[in-house]
Scaffold this active site. Structure first.
Site, PDB file in Angstrom:
ATOM      1  N   ARG A 115      15.052   2.981 -13.270  1.00 30.38           N
ATOM      2  CA  ARG A 115      14.200   2.164 -12.237  1.00 30.38           C
ATOM      3  C   ARG A 115      14.860   0.720 -12.288  1.00 30.38           C
ATOM      4  NH1 ARG A 115       7.720   1.053 -11.955  1.00 30.38           N
ATOM      5  NH2 ARG A 115       7.955   3.132 -10.878  1.00 30.38           N
ATOM      6  N   HIS A 142      11.581   5.375  -3.689  1.00 32.81           N
ATOM      7  CA  HIS A 142      10.730   5.866  -4.736  1.00 32.81           C
ATOM      8  C   HIS A 142      10.420   7.465  -4.749  1.00 32.81           C
ATOM      9  CE1 HIS A 142       8.293   5.902  -8.278  1.00 32.81           C
ATOM     10  NE2 HIS A 142       7.393   4.970  -8.159  1.00 32.81           N
ATOM     11  N   GLN A 145       8.090   9.442  -6.822  1.00 34.39           N
ATOM     12  CA  GLN A 145       6.727   9.123  -6.190  1.00 34.39           C
ATOM     13  C   GLN A 145       6.180  10.125  -5.297  1.00 34.39           C
ATOM     14  OE1 GLN A 145       4.007   6.785  -7.251  1.00 34.39           O
ATOM     15  NE2 GLN A 145       2.769   8.020  -6.209  1.00 34.39           N
ATOM     16  N   ASP A 238      -0.074   0.889  -0.094  1.00 31.55           N
ATOM     17  CA  ASP A 238       0.838   0.595  -1.260  1.00 31.55           C
ATOM     18  C   ASP A 238       0.445  -1.096  -1.440  1.00 31.55           C
ATOM     19  OD1 ASP A 238       2.352   0.091  -3.498  1.00 31.55           O
ATOM     20  OD2 ASP A 238       4.196   0.544  -2.658  1.00 31.55           O
ATOM     21  N   CYS A 282      -0.061   4.759  -4.454  1.00 32.80           N
ATOM     22  CA  CYS A 282       0.717   5.162  -5.500  1.00 32.80           C
ATOM     23  C   CYS A 282       0.190   4.302  -6.689  1.00 32.80           C
ATOM     24  CB  CYS A 282       2.233   4.767  -5.212  1.00 32.80           C
ATOM     25  SG  CYS A 282       2.431   3.113  -4.845  1.00 32.80           S
ATOM     26  N   ARG A 321       1.865  12.465 -11.126  1.00 31.41           N
ATOM     27  CA  ARG A 321       3.397  12.032 -11.443  1.00 31.41           C
ATOM     28  C   ARG A 321       3.846  12.907 -12.780  1.00 31.41           C
ATOM     29  NH1 ARG A 321       4.952   7.155 -10.261  1.00 31.41           N
ATOM     30  NH2 ARG A 321       6.911   8.395 -10.888  1.00 31.41           N
TER      31      ARG A 321
HETATM   32  N1   CP Z   1       3.303   4.237  -8.920  1.00 37.61           N
HETATM   33  C1   CP Z   1       4.257   3.975  -9.968  1.00 37.61           C
HETATM   34  O1   CP Z   1       5.457   3.952  -9.744  1.00 37.61           O
HETATM   35  O2   CP Z   1       3.938   3.278 -10.970  1.00 37.61           O
HETATM   36  P1   CP Z   1       4.431   2.462 -12.111  1.00 37.61           P
HETATM   37  O3   CP Z   1       5.017   1.285 -11.366  1.00 37.61           O
HETATM   38  O4   CP Z   1       3.090   2.126 -13.041  1.00 37.61           O
HETATM   39  O5   CP Z   1       5.310   3.392 -12.843  1.00 37.61           O
HETATM   40  N1  NVA Z   2       6.248  -0.621  -3.730  1.00 35.16           N
HETATM   41  C1  NVA Z   2       5.729  -0.944  -4.911  1.00 35.16           C
HETATM   42  C2  NVA Z   2       5.506   0.262  -5.742  1.00 35.16           C
HETATM   43  C3  NVA Z   2       5.136   0.301  -7.146  1.00 35.16           C
HETATM   44  C4  NVA Z   2       5.099   1.626  -7.880  1.00 35.16           C
HETATM   45  C5  NVA Z   2       6.754  -1.936  -5.797  1.00 35.16           C
HETATM   46  O1  NVA Z   2       7.941  -1.451  -5.666  1.00 35.16           O
HETATM   47  O2  NVA Z   2       6.446  -2.616  -6.466  1.00 35.16           O
END
Ligand code: CP
Ligand code: NVA
Length: 334
Positions: A115, A142, A145, A238, A282, A321
């Site tokens: 990530r 993502h 997700q 989101d 999400c 997830r």
């Molecule tokens: N939805 C998601 O990716 O959550 P986190 O940021 O907690 O991993």
């Molecule tokens: N769009 C958000 C998603 C978090 C899971 C971010 O990138 O912070």
């Protein structure tokens, strides 16, 4: 979840998942179907050893609750070992080039979840690691997700093709872009409802439309939320400010306040009845003033009434997830 096109032979062994575009329609169907099997097995108290003795690296440049937990529990359930690494503690991209770090990690680990910020980092890791690399969120996409999102929709409606999904909010963020591609691939009509300032990149919209041409999905951009959600079976939102964009809170609140998901918006679907409509997010979410940050900034993309209401499936989605992460690791590693 079995459809004619899932009967084609699918082999994902050794494959990475950098963006949703990496998966063909049968491959995506296969992952959703495997998710269903693995979820049912876990609910029946059956765990396997499909990932026995595999070593998995979980590398994070950004915060995470769900993604880290999902991959950890999924790996343990199937007998793998995981190592969590904060990218700040590593040389990657600083004292060592990304291709060099990738080659080292690939000599030791069987799979890498990453990530981070720049999408290019996860592309380079996948190109050079020699083992599957899964994008656990980048600034652009993502994809893990999206697997859980599509699975949750299918779990609720028993089908995907022909449903209408309206994404309302920051139309150019990672979650919106991956979801648009996933919907296009599986024949889900997708409306991206966002202000003109937050449009997804033309390149991605073109990619989604090209995919949609093969599945019959419609990919639309709409600025008016009441119009966008008409006939929607799924409303998705989101956060208004993604990780790494914190300096933009005030600007985003001004732009996106008219895009808040509230009870009126659900009514505007014309589908606000049990079995006809679900709400997804999400997570993490700002719903009313549920955190100090949302109270201070006014960033609240969904009201409590919707988030806690009868159409919300956000915690099923979060649980999914884990089941979908398991399917991804099993399919690419076992
Ligand atoms: N939805 C998601 O990716 O959550 P986190 O940021 O907690 O991993
Ligand atoms: N769009 C958000 C998603 C978090 C899971 C971010 O990138 O912070």
């Amino acid at each position: 979840m079995s459809k004619n096109h899932t009967t084609q032979h699918v082999c994902l062994a050794g494959r990475s998942l950098v963006g949703v575009g990496d998966l063909s329609r049968p491959e995506l169907d296969h992952l959703l179907s495997l998710t269903k099997t693995l979820k049912a097995e876990k609910k029946a108290g059956k765990l396997g050893d499909r990932l026995r003795r595999k070593n998995i690296a979980l590398i994070f440049e950004k915060l995470s609750t769900r993604t880290r937990s999902a991959f950890t529990v999924a790996a343990f359930d199937e007998g793998a070992n995981v190592s969590y690494m904060n990218a700040n503690d590593m040389h990657v991209g600083k004292k060592e080039s990304i291709p060099d770090s990738a080659r080292v990690l690939g000599r030791m680990f069987d799979g890498i979840l990453f990530r981070g910020y720049a999408h290019r980092t996860v592309e380079l890791l996948a190109r050079h690691a020699g083992v599957p690399v899964w994008n656990g969120l980048s600034d652009e996409e993502h994809p893990t997700q999206t697997l859980a999102d599509l699975f949750t929709v299918e779990e609720n409606f028993g089908t995907l093709a022909g449903l209408n999904l309206a994404y309302v909010g920051d139309g150019r963020n990672n979650v919106a872009c991956s979801l648009m591609l996933g919907c296009a691939k599986l024949g889900v009509h997708f409306v991206n409802c966002t202000p003109p300032e937050l449009l997804p990149a033309d390149r991605l919209v073109e990619q989604a439309r090209a995919l949609a041409a093969q599945t019959g999905a419609r990919i639309a951009i709409e600025h008016d939320p009441l119009k966008a959600v008409r006939g929607a079976h799924v409303i998705y939102t989101d956060v208004w400010v993604s990780m790494g964009e914190e300096a933009l809170f005030n600007e985003r609140v001004t732009l996106l306040r008219p895009y808040q998901v509230n009870a009126d918006l659900l009514q505007a679907t014309g589908n606000a009845e049990a079995g006809k409509l679900i709400f997804l997010h999400c997570l993490p979410a700002f719903h009313d003033a549920n955190t100090e940050l949302s109270k201070r900034t006014g960033a609240m993309e969904v009201t409590d009434e919707v988030f806690e209401g009868p159409f919300s499936r956000v915690f099923d989605q979060a649980e999914n997830r884990m089941h979908s992460a398991k399917a991804l690791m099993v399919a690419t590693l076992a």
